[in-house]
Design an enzyme around this catalytic site. Structure first.
Site, PDB file in Angstrom:
ATOM      1  N   ARG A  20       3.112  10.626 -22.034  1.00  0.00           N
ATOM      2  CA  ARG A  20       3.360  11.743 -22.262  1.00  0.00           C
ATOM      3  C   ARG A  20       4.243  11.820 -23.549  1.00  0.00           C
ATOM      4  O   ARG A  20       4.449  12.679 -24.462  1.00  0.00           O
ATOM      5  CB  ARG A  20       4.116  12.760 -21.271  1.00  0.00           C
ATOM      6  CG  ARG A  20       3.198  13.576 -20.225  1.00  0.00           C
ATOM      7  CD  ARG A  20       3.756  14.015 -19.297  1.00  0.00           C
ATOM      8  NE  ARG A  20       4.629  13.263 -18.448  1.00  0.00           N
ATOM      9  CZ  ARG A  20       5.402  13.769 -17.513  1.00  0.00           C
ATOM     10  NH1 ARG A  20       5.260  14.925 -17.046  1.00  0.00           N
ATOM     11  NH2 ARG A  20       6.228  12.728 -16.916  1.00  0.00           N
ATOM     12  N   GLU A  50      10.979  -8.172   1.106  1.00  0.00           N
ATOM     13  CA  GLU A  50      11.588  -7.890  -0.170  1.00  0.00           C
ATOM     14  C   GLU A  50      13.035  -7.853  -0.321  1.00  0.00           C
ATOM     15  O   GLU A  50      13.435  -7.214   0.562  1.00  0.00           O
ATOM     16  CB  GLU A  50      11.019  -6.798  -0.801  1.00  0.00           C
ATOM     17  CG  GLU A  50       9.563  -6.604  -0.969  1.00  0.00           C
ATOM     18  CD  GLU A  50       9.121  -5.390  -1.872  1.00  0.00           C
ATOM     19  OE1 GLU A  50       9.026  -5.171  -3.002  1.00  0.00           O
ATOM     20  OE2 GLU A  50       8.882  -4.189  -1.085  1.00  0.00           O
ATOM     21  N   LYS A  93      -2.815   2.238  -5.929  1.00  0.00           N
ATOM     22  CA  LYS A  93      -2.259   2.577  -4.497  1.00  0.00           C
ATOM     23  C   LYS A  93      -0.969   3.476  -4.620  1.00  0.00           C
ATOM     24  O   LYS A  93      -0.277   3.067  -5.634  1.00  0.00           O
ATOM     25  CB  LYS A  93      -2.254   1.477  -3.580  1.00  0.00           C
ATOM     26  CG  LYS A  93      -1.479   0.405  -4.210  1.00  0.00           C
ATOM     27  CD  LYS A  93      -0.730  -0.218  -3.107  1.00  0.00           C
ATOM     28  CE  LYS A  93       0.282   0.440  -2.619  1.00  0.00           C
ATOM     29  NZ  LYS A  93       1.736   0.242  -3.150  1.00  0.00           N
ATOM     30  N   HIS A 144      -3.060  -4.991  -5.328  1.00  0.00           N
ATOM     31  CA  HIS A 144      -2.644  -6.290  -6.123  1.00  0.00           C
ATOM     32  C   HIS A 144      -2.496  -7.378  -5.383  1.00  0.00           C
ATOM     33  O   HIS A 144      -2.686  -8.423  -5.997  1.00  0.00           O
ATOM     34  CB  HIS A 144      -1.453  -5.945  -7.275  1.00  0.00           C
ATOM     35  CG  HIS A 144      -0.283  -6.049  -6.736  1.00  0.00           C
ATOM     36  ND1 HIS A 144       0.334  -4.946  -5.931  1.00  0.00           N
ATOM     37  CD2 HIS A 144       0.749  -7.026  -6.421  1.00  0.00           C
ATOM     38  CE1 HIS A 144       1.590  -5.531  -5.489  1.00  0.00           C
ATOM     39  NE2 HIS A 144       1.818  -6.510  -5.804  1.00  0.00           N
ATOM     40  N   HIS A 200      -1.305  -3.500   1.480  1.00  0.00           N
ATOM     41  CA  HIS A 200      -1.003  -4.956   1.508  1.00  0.00           C
ATOM     42  C   HIS A 200      -1.186  -5.666   2.834  1.00  0.00           C
ATOM     43  O   HIS A 200      -1.957  -6.670   2.759  1.00  0.00           O
ATOM     44  CB  HIS A 200       0.324  -5.370   0.770  1.00  0.00           C
ATOM     45  CG  HIS A 200       0.451  -4.510  -0.493  1.00  0.00           C
ATOM     46  ND1 HIS A 200      -0.388  -4.354  -1.546  1.00  0.00           N
ATOM     47  CD2 HIS A 200       1.334  -4.254  -1.293  1.00  0.00           C
ATOM     48  CE1 HIS A 200       0.080  -3.654  -2.607  1.00  0.00           C
ATOM     49  NE2 HIS A 200       1.214  -3.610  -2.240  1.00  0.00           N
ATOM     50  N   LYS A 249      12.482  -3.437   2.781  1.00  0.00           N
ATOM     51  CA  LYS A 249      13.164  -3.541   1.548  1.00  0.00           C
ATOM     52  C   LYS A 249      14.571  -4.068   1.814  1.00  0.00           C
ATOM     53  O   LYS A 249      15.051  -3.597   3.135  1.00  0.00           O
ATOM     54  CB  LYS A 249      13.429  -2.365   0.790  1.00  0.00           C
ATOM     55  CG  LYS A 249      12.033  -1.694   0.442  1.00  0.00           C
ATOM     56  CD  LYS A 249      11.798  -1.827  -1.067  1.00  0.00           C
ATOM     57  CE  LYS A 249      10.499  -1.317  -1.519  1.00  0.00           C
ATOM     58  NZ  LYS A 249       9.670  -1.902  -2.507  1.00  0.00           N
TER      59      LYS A 249
HETATM   60  C1  BG6 Z   1       4.010  -2.474  -4.414  1.00  0.00           C
HETATM   61  C2  BG6 Z   1       4.994  -1.434  -3.885  1.00  0.00           C
HETATM   62  O1  BG6 Z   1       2.559  -2.075  -4.041  1.00  0.00           O
HETATM   63  O2  BG6 Z   1       4.154  -3.749  -4.062  1.00  0.00           O
HETATM   64  C3  BG6 Z   1       6.259  -1.875  -4.053  1.00  0.00           C
HETATM   65  O3  BG6 Z   1       4.652  -0.322  -4.097  1.00  0.00           O
HETATM   66  C4  BG6 Z   1       6.575  -3.496  -3.777  1.00  0.00           C
HETATM   67  O4  BG6 Z   1       7.050  -1.059  -3.535  1.00  0.00           O
HETATM   68  C5  BG6 Z   1       5.440  -4.133  -4.460  1.00  0.00           C
HETATM   69  O5  BG6 Z   1       7.938  -3.648  -4.415  1.00  0.00           O
HETATM   70  C6  BG6 Z   1       5.468  -5.581  -3.901  1.00  0.00           C
HETATM   71  O6  BG6 Z   1       4.734  -6.336  -4.813  1.00  0.00           O
HETATM   72  P1  BG6 Z   1       4.908  -8.039  -4.937  1.00  0.00           P
HETATM   73  O7  BG6 Z   1       3.965  -8.720  -5.537  1.00  0.00           O
HETATM   74  O8  BG6 Z   1       6.624  -8.118  -5.694  1.00  0.00           O
HETATM   75  O9  BG6 Z   1       5.087  -8.660  -3.481  1.00  0.00           O
END
Ligand code: BG6
Length: 501
Positions: A62, A229, A161, A191, A253, A353
């Protein structure tokens, strides 16, 4: 040549190994994902000489920026996300040459006319529409693309996602997107599937004979999947609060990891063969609903504590988070796969987290030997296979061996494979790899619609159970492995989380 090799060499739609020229239409180009991962991925692909001549990236957002101002922002972000030794002026110049910027609001139909003009004469290129946007904007973006005549037969759309908030909203998005694109033009990204280590899991399971006879009930006692994380919600408080760990991490994931561990060997490496097998696992997941939600799931929310040796605030103090939020930042649950192979083998999933460390790990625990002949408690420890996905990739098989000396004393020792020591090649990061796969039309590492439906169908009753409960998420101190109830969940069955004493 096997199906798998043919597929690896050509891609399922017959593409050669190097993609043909393609244009990326990157919506959300100033957002967090674009700045932290996508632009870096494109830079690395350019540096590796993997972006064919005549390709272009149209960065769309934007903000009313010029191309130079946009590139300035990317350059700035690279100072933190790209290791200094990967930067060179020459590579940057080559990267900058493929980047263009256009101010486009995905909801404003007229903005797409300027984009259509910029794309005129480029219809021969594969078109990759990357929607790095809030899911509620997907349908508007797709409808506007179609209305402006931008969708060619060679167009592929990438959806980030979480796709929707639940089965119903995900259905709505899929229906609308499906009215514009055919299923094999739709690339639903998770991913984690692009991570080298996750693909290695496929290699481990289906490239080796060794594990297969043991990969079942009677031989495996339980499986643990942990994705911890260290970070909190950072600048994403507002998004995160509407999402929560179950939808942000488990629905995608962790369930995908579970699928790869639990799936039957596919007939070939062809995208649909692999996805068919994952789907069967998702459909075999025993529903967690009603009173079971309380028993089989634990949700937590972090409070002020410490992370990486520094004090950090609690979730409720984060920017963009309502002070009375009940959103979970931690989930632990017990999943069961109701099929012949896995009946009675629990899969414990845990993610959060503000955990003590960043770690993604799968621990496959085997049964004890049926008849112990050695003395001592240590001599009866079951074998474990520990698959570490990040931060460093490794596979460790824990076995018992005799300690040197007169006595027959057994001790657990590790047989280990550390990828960084064994392979000198740099692995592609997840987005770098997945962008290339989209350009080549390779759907193997993307989720099919029925997979997504099945994942939501399993997740929704858990959320409903939580919504109906009067209990808020259980608090845990930042820098710990979540609420005590998480340990209780697994210890009830006689196990402990790996690493927990
Ligand atoms: C994302 C989540 O899909 O994956 C995030 O939305 C998360 O909240 C992230 O931090 C973690 O990915 P990775 O590759 O750092 O383990």
């Amino acid at each position: 040549m096997s199906h798998y090799h043919r597929d690896m060499a050509r891609g399922p739609d017959g593409n050669s190994d190097k993609p043909e020229p393609f244009d990326i239409l990157l919506f959300g180009a100033t957002g967090d994902l674009a700045m932290s991962k996508l632009m870096r991925g494109i830079y690395r692909r350019v540096s590796a000489g993997q972006i064919p001549e005549g390709s272009k990236v149209f960065a769309l957002a934007r903000s009313n920026l010029t191309r130079e101002q946009y590139l300035e922002r990317v350059r700035e972000s690279f100072r933190t996300v790209l290791p200094a030794n990967e930067f060179s002026q020459q590579q940057w110049d080559a990267f900058a040459r493929v980047i263009d910027y256009l101010p486009v609001d995905a909801t404003v139909r007229e903005h797409f006319d300027a984009l259509a003009r910029a794309l005129a004469g480029r219809e021969g290129n594969v078109r990759v529409v990357f929607l790095s946007l809030a899911p509620k904007l997907f349908t508007a973006a797709c409808a506007n693309l179609a209305a402006a005549g931008i969708v060619t037969p060679k167009t592929r759309v990438v959806l980030e996602k979480p796709l929707g908030q639940d089965r119903r909203s995900s259905d709505e998005i899929n229906r609308l997107v499906g009215s514009i694109f055919s299923e094999n033009q739709i690339f639903r990204i998770d991913h984690y599937l692009g991570k080298e280590a996750v693909q290695n899991l496929l290699a481990l399971r289906f490239g080796n004979l060794l594990f297969e006879p043991l990969w079942r009930r009677g031989r495996i006692s339980h499986v643990q999947i942990t994705v911890g994380e260290q970070v909190g919600v950072e600048e994403r408080g507002e998004f995160y609060d509407q999402t929560g760990a179950l939808r942000d991490m488990v629905q995608s994931h962790l369930l995908q990891l579970l699928c790869i561990i639990a799936m039957e060997p596919p007939v070939s490496g062809d995208a649909d063969c692999v996805r068919d097998e994952k789907l069967k696992v998702l459909r075999a997941l025993r529903p967690i609903e009603g009173a079971d939600v309380e028993v089989k799931t634990v949700r937590g929310q972090y409070r002020a504590g410490a992370s990486g040796g520094k004090p950090v605030r609690g979730y409720l103090e984060e920017d963009g988070v309502p002070r009375d939020s009940r959103t979970e930042t931690f989930v632990a649950l017990k999943a069961e796969v109701d099929n012949w192979r896995w009946a009675g083998v629990p899969f414990y999933l845990r993610t959060g987290k503000r955990m003590p460390e960043r770690i993604a790990e799968i621990v496959v625990s085997f049964e004890k030997v049926p008849h112990p002949i050695f003395d001592g408690e240590r001599a009866h420890r079951p074998n474990r296979l520990i698959i570490r996905l990040q931060p460093d990739e490794s596979i460790t098989l824990c076995i018992l061996a005799k300690t040197p000396g007169e006595l027959m004393r057994l001790k657990t020792v590790d047989l280990g494979l550390h990828f960084a020591d064994t392979f000198k090649e740099r692995s592609l990061d997840a987005y770098e790899r997945l962008i290339t796969d989209v350009a080549k039309g390779n759907l193997r590492l993307f989720m099919r619609r029925d997979e997504l439906d099945a994942a939501w169908a399993w997740i929704d009753p858990i959320r409903e159970g939580w919504l109906q409960s009067d209990e808020p998420p259980k608090p845990y101190i930042a820098g710990t492995w979540g609420p005590a109830a998480s340990s209780a969940l697994i210890s009830r069955d006689g196990f402990t989380w790996h690493g927990e004493v």
